[in-house]
Enzyme design. Structure first.
Site, PDB file in Angstrom:
ATOM      1  N   GLU A  34       0.828  -1.211   0.000  1.00 29.02           N
ATOM      2  CA  GLU A  34       0.000   0.000   0.000  1.00 29.02           C
ATOM      3  C   GLU A  34       0.859   1.257   0.000  1.00 29.02           C
ATOM      4  O   GLU A  34       1.781   1.399   0.785  1.00 29.02           O
ATOM      5  CB  GLU A  34      -0.939   0.002   1.208  1.00 29.02           C
TER       6      GLU A  34
ATOM      7  N   ARG B  40     -18.371   0.202   4.679  1.00 32.15           N
ATOM      8  CA  ARG B  40     -19.514  -0.421   3.997  1.00 32.15           C
ATOM      9  C   ARG B  40     -20.204  -1.448   4.884  1.00 32.15           C
ATOM     10  O   ARG B  40     -21.386  -1.729   4.719  1.00 32.15           O
ATOM     11  CB  ARG B  40     -19.061  -1.103   2.701  1.00 32.15           C
TER      12      ARG B  40
ATOM     13  N   CYS C 121      -8.396  -1.362   7.700  1.00 32.97           N
ATOM     14  CA  CYS C 121      -7.011  -1.458   7.224  1.00 32.97           C
ATOM     15  C   CYS C 121      -6.439  -0.081   6.929  1.00 32.97           C
ATOM     16  O   CYS C 121      -5.328   0.251   7.350  1.00 32.97           O
ATOM     17  CB  CYS C 121      -6.938  -2.339   5.971  1.00 32.97           C
TER      18      CYS C 121
ATOM     19  N   HIS D 130      -1.592  -5.674   1.978  1.00 28.13           N
ATOM     20  CA  HIS D 130      -2.836  -6.439   1.901  1.00 28.13           C
ATOM     21  C   HIS D 130      -2.547  -7.804   1.287  1.00 28.13           C
ATOM     22  O   HIS D 130      -1.774  -7.904   0.336  1.00 28.13           O
ATOM     23  CB  HIS D 130      -3.859  -5.702   1.029  1.00 28.13           C
TER      24      HIS D 130
END
Lengths: 214, 214, 214, 214
Positions: free
Chosen positions: C80, C90, C143, C166
């Site tokens: 990342e 969500r 995350c 990830h």
């Protein structure tokens, strides 16, 4: 005037509309390459859809049959190459039936190729700016059921050609499916017109690679 | 009448057209929520695109700036949340430059959030039947470069809001990309109009989940 | 011996396991490039995960911090690039909270870049036959929350580098997600070892294009 | 001891390895459910691959034949349902031939279903933690060519069952394909062992939905 039979489907699953019928209905009565288009809306039901289709073939005595269905998630018009002799439903049909590994036609051959000139249709669609591809599978749900059953019904009438096109979600449907592709009904209807014209005016199909390595 | 500055991009890579500009140009002079739209076409070049954008901001003194770019392969209008302070180009820009891990603005902060009301825009687009999503990354190419540079240029003018929308291929472009999603220019242009209207008429953004788990 | 802090996450959503922790725990106590690895398992909760991480940093006084999380659906190890100052969930976290458009750190900058040498790590992973990519977004869930919070915690300790990777589903998890990619825990753990070694032995990052056009 | 014939393929296209053969060779001589495994590596050539396969069937007189091929981009073991009577190659084979819309067997039926118990194999794979799915198309390249040709060769030996499994890239291959899924050779080989055991010990297949809506 000779006729073309063009079918769409009613809505199914969680969808309120079915863009296949929304596009098909726009072509009712249209004249394409010297043929008159007759349209029908089929039930999303194993068995009943095919009875409706066979009745429509008897009523319209068409020179060519094109069935159209929704492939939610696909991005382009999919010209189906083959229908296979199996129903394997991940979700129940609109009558609540969910056949698993049952033949469409008991004792029928394992599959039937579409008899439409797919490569000529593909070429015409792309030339018209409408995204299209040849698909090697129509799935194992009602769309494949109808494609297989159509080709079985036409197996002794080799002058009547038949096939199937899958279409994407409509833009309005795609608003409920984040990331999903869509095409407007007008674009799909124009694509069907272009595809029918190519099919009706092509005798020998083009030689154009459109396969899949897997 | 107060103004909105709306920009698209010229073609780049292997593409002959850029649907961002094709859609944007349709809105030149349009009146939306009491604002007049001024449009510009930016170069797909690191550096030059931002000089053009800053000049256009000086010329038009807009109340709101919306930049639009192509995201070939994405299926829906992408409302970009953030621009980040890095250029990392997988392909050269139209001037042949390919910066790798270079800041957009030397010494600038790592990123700027868009100041547009993304959730209100998302809601309005979906209500209008136009597929849209919030995107958490505008990439690291010229589009992100322009978004970051725009927000940097506006950092002291908090009354002027700015942001970026990525749009899919046009159907004609998608004919050269088997399986790729697309939306017609008219649909995209209508989406930009809906998004601008929502942005211009929303003061406090909606509270609507549109994040990504990763 | 100087230390590396390596964290994974507990399970969340519908998953019974979290391959991030399953891989991380295999490296507890490992010696990599003259550093000892200390591992921790973080809660999938906004707020609490960061309190756990800050406590672990105080306890271990590491030279480098690498946090690892699950990105179900991604196929490769994702290095990342940046954490952004927003929580937009969500799905609820494991404590039932679902923040929408709330900053991770009130008044913090919009984003922080990872300070790990991502391109050197990418190069080392690929050379070791482990599929990897640089990712431009860690999402807006826990995350990203942890990545942003980590870099905020380290903002005044520039000698302590930090970042996030990830990882895909495990093969066993993927059996419940038709079509989903996966990598075995042993492959992921080996990848983390390779990535840490590259990070610990690289001072100036490589210049290697790994951006996204959008 | 009765025998199983298990085949993989040599490399093709831009790939230096073929994980189908890398996995298959690990099972040479293995004993599975009272059967001895014999392995062969087939050429990625239309025509020649089938001659090799038929020779191997004559040599080994197997009770069951399982062919394995690479499906670069797929994420799970794909149990192929059907082989179709067409070669339509997007890229040349290893002998430089690129047939377009040519039948595999002139005058053969349009397709043959695999005679393996796919649903029992799927169930066993998932129970073993190995991601798998039933696939409705093996493409139109050499893999489909071999599957169709295999079933044609076995059409009069109904006691010898046959089928095809597609496998993902290896992790090392996937390093050259950003974003692509992969599974290690050891995982694939274990999956083949599990699938073969299920096939050899199942007489009546399970009733388990694994179809596709399109």
């Amino acid at each position: 005037m000779p006729r073309v039979l063009l079918t769409g489907f009613e809505p199914f699953g969680d969808e309120a509309d079915n863009p296949s019928w929304d596009a098909v209905r726009l072509l009712e009565g249209a004249r394409i390459a010297g043929h008159r288009v007759a349209t029908r809306c089929l039930a999303v039901e194993f068995g009943r859809s095919l009875r409706q289709l066979r009745a429509a073939i008897r009523e319209t005595a068409p020179a060519l049959v094109l069935c159209v269905g929704l492939a939610g998630g696909r991005a382009q018009l999919s010209l189906e190459r083959i229908g296979i002799n199996v129903d394997d439903a991940r979700i129940p049909d609109n009558a609540g039936r969910q056949p698993i590994d049952v033949p469409v036609v008991e004792g029928g051959p394992d599959a039937y190729f579409s008899t439409l000139p797919l490569k000529a249709m593909l070429h015409a669609l792309r030339a018209a700016g409408i995204p299209a591809e040849v698909s090697q599978t129509a799935g194992t749900y009602v769309c494949n059921h109808v494609l297989y059953g159509l080709m079985h019904a036409l197996r002794r009438q080799r002058r009547v050609r038949g096939g199937f096109i899958h279409v994407p979600y409509s833009p309005a449907q795609a608003t409920a499916h984040p990331g999903a592709a869509s095409l407007p009904t007008a674009t799909v209807a124009e694509g069907l017109r272009v595809a029918l014209r190519a099919a009706l005016t092509t005798t020998d199909d083009l030689r154009l690679a459109a396969g899949a390595t897997h």
